[in-house]
Design a protein around this motif. Structure first.
Motif, short mmCIF file in Angstrom:
data_model
loop_
_atom_site.label_atom_id
_atom_site.label_comp_id
_atom_site.label_asym_id
_atom_site.label_seq_id
_atom_site.Cartn_x
_atom_site.Cartn_y
_atom_site.Cartn_z
N TYR A 10 -30.94 -4.88 6.92
CA TYR A 10 -30.77 -3.43 6.72
C TYR A 10 -30.64 -3.12 5.22
CZ TYR A 10 -28.31 0.93 5.99
OH TYR A 10 -27.93 2.15 5.51
N TYR A 11 -29.75 -3.86 4.52
CA TYR A 11 -29.54 -3.57 3.09
C TYR A 11 -30.81 -3.87 2.29
CZ TYR A 11 -24.68 -2.59 3.98
OH TYR A 11 -23.52 -2.02 4.44
N ARG A 13 -33.90 -3.71 3.33
CA ARG A 13 -34.87 -2.63 3.60
C ARG A 13 -34.48 -1.35 2.88
NH1 ARG A 13 -38.63 -2.88 7.67
NH2 ARG A 13 -38.69 -4.78 8.89
N ARG A 14 -33.18 -1.07 2.86
CA ARG A 14 -32.73 0.16 2.20
C ARG A 14 -33.04 0.10 0.71
NH1 ARG A 14 -26.61 2.36 2.51
NH2 ARG A 14 -26.56 1.50 0.40
N LEU A 15 -32.77 -1.07 0.11
CA LEU A 15 -33.01 -1.22 -1.33
C LEU A 15 -34.48 -1.12 -1.69
CD1 LEU A 15 -30.52 -4.08 -2.28
CD2 LEU A 15 -30.56 -1.73 -3.18
N GLY A 17 -36.77 0.51 0.13
CA GLY A 17 -37.39 1.71 0.70
C GLY A 17 -38.25 1.41 1.91
N LYS A 18 -37.85 0.40 2.71
CA LYS A 18 -38.67 0.04 3.88
C LYS A 18 -37.90 0.28 5.18
CE LYS A 18 -41.65 -3.25 1.58
NZ LYS A 18 -41.63 -4.56 0.99
N LEU A 19 -37.41 1.50 5.31
CA LEU A 19 -36.64 1.81 6.53
C LEU A 19 -37.43 2.68 7.52
CD1 LEU A 19 -32.89 2.33 5.55
CD2 LEU A 19 -33.83 0.73 7.21
N GLU A 57 -33.75 9.75 12.54
CA GLU A 57 -33.17 10.40 11.35
C GLU A 57 -33.77 11.78 11.14
OE1 GLU A 57 -34.19 9.03 7.18
OE2 GLU A 57 -32.08 8.45 7.28
N ILE A 79 -30.08 -2.51 12.81
CA ILE A 79 -30.56 -1.87 11.57
C ILE A 79 -30.50 -0.35 11.70
CG2 ILE A 79 -32.60 -1.53 10.10
CD1 ILE A 79 -33.35 -4.48 10.80
N ARG A 83 -28.29 2.60 9.73
CA ARG A 83 -28.97 3.71 9.06
C ARG A 83 -28.49 5.08 9.57
NH1 ARG A 83 -35.11 4.45 9.10
NH2 ARG A 83 -35.41 6.25 7.74
#
Ligand SMILES: C[S@@+](CC[C@H](N)C(=O)[O-])C[C@H]1O[C@@H](n2cnc3c(N)ncnc32)[C@H](O)[C@@H]1O
Length: 226
Positions: A10-11, A13-15, A17-19, A57, A79, A83
């Motif tokens: 998760y982290y 992907r967040r860093l 930009g792959k969420l 989201e 994940i 988010r």
């Protein structure tokens, strides 16, 4: 206890930009969703197939009522849960979307107005037919949007084909479940003008009045299934 590998993913992907994307990064599709919200008194949203929570989201950013999203795989569930945790109205369920949908429909009751986004697929069991049958049986007021569906008359929209054993997301696969008297709806926007992944979709309702009202939306094009 969540699996630490999933938390780390998760982290990462967040860093990077792959969420995942909001409704396949399709602006035309997002407009259809917003049109449905504006036209109908939606009480709750159900999503089958959370994946990374991209569309969830988007729903949560536009809708304050209850949102239920179901994901079979623990990895995606963890994940997406991380988010989506800032949205208090989002209930993240891990499990088979058909079973979760059945429970949500029972809890909401027949009269509640549901927007159902059916997007759970990829594996041997394709839940769409069971999900449609459940909504038809247990809900009087609803709109259904099926993602990755073949759009009649516009080959530029992509759709999912799992072969003859599992099924193809096209009208023939669900025709026997539909009321031949009621139209179904495809995007009015030609695929050439859509953004993002240009995946096709189908909208319908088993309720005649709601089905007619869908026909008033400028973002939809009616199609007779029979
Ligand atoms: C196309 S992705 C969903 C994308 C997501 N709705 C979005 O818009 O970002 C399909 C997801 O459905 C999940 N899935 C497949 N079969 C399922 C089932 N029977 N119940 C719940 N989830 C399922 C897959 O693991 C995958 O994450």
């Amino acid at each position: 206890m969540p699996n630490l590998k999933h938390v780390a993913e998760y982290y990462a992907r967040r860093l990077t930009g792959k969420l995942g994307h909001h409704l396949n990064a399709q602006e035309g599709r997002q407009r259809i969703f917003r049109d449905v919200l504006a036209a109908f008194p939606v009480d709750y949203i159900f999503e089958g197939g959370t994946n990374l929570g991209g569309s969830t989201e988007y729903f949560a950013s536009h809708f304050e009522g209850e949102i239920h999203t179901a994901e079979l795989m623990q990895r995606f569930h963890t994940i997406a849960s991380m988010r989506l945790r800032r949205f208090r109205q989002v209930h993240r369920h891990r499990g088979n979307s058909t079973e979760v949908l059945s429970r949500v429909l029972d809890a909401q009751g027949r009269a509640a107005f549901g927007f159902h986004y059916l997007d759970a697929h990829w594996y041997d069991y394709l839940p769409i037919r069971d999900e449609l049958a459940l909504i038809r049986e247990k809900s009087d007021r609803h709109v259904i949007m099926i993602d990755d569906f073949r759009v009649e008359g516009d080959a530029g929209y992509g759709y999912d084909d799992y072969g003859p054993e599992t099924g193809v997301l096209e009208l023939g696969y669900i025709a026997d479940l539909l009321d031949p008297e009621l139209p179904v709806y495809f995007p009015a926007l030609p695929s050439a003008q859509e953004t993002g992944f240009r995946r096709g979709c189908l909208l319908l309702s088993f309720d005649a009045a709601i089905s007619r009202a869908l026909g008033e939306l400028a973002t939809l094009r009616a199609h007779r299934p029979g």
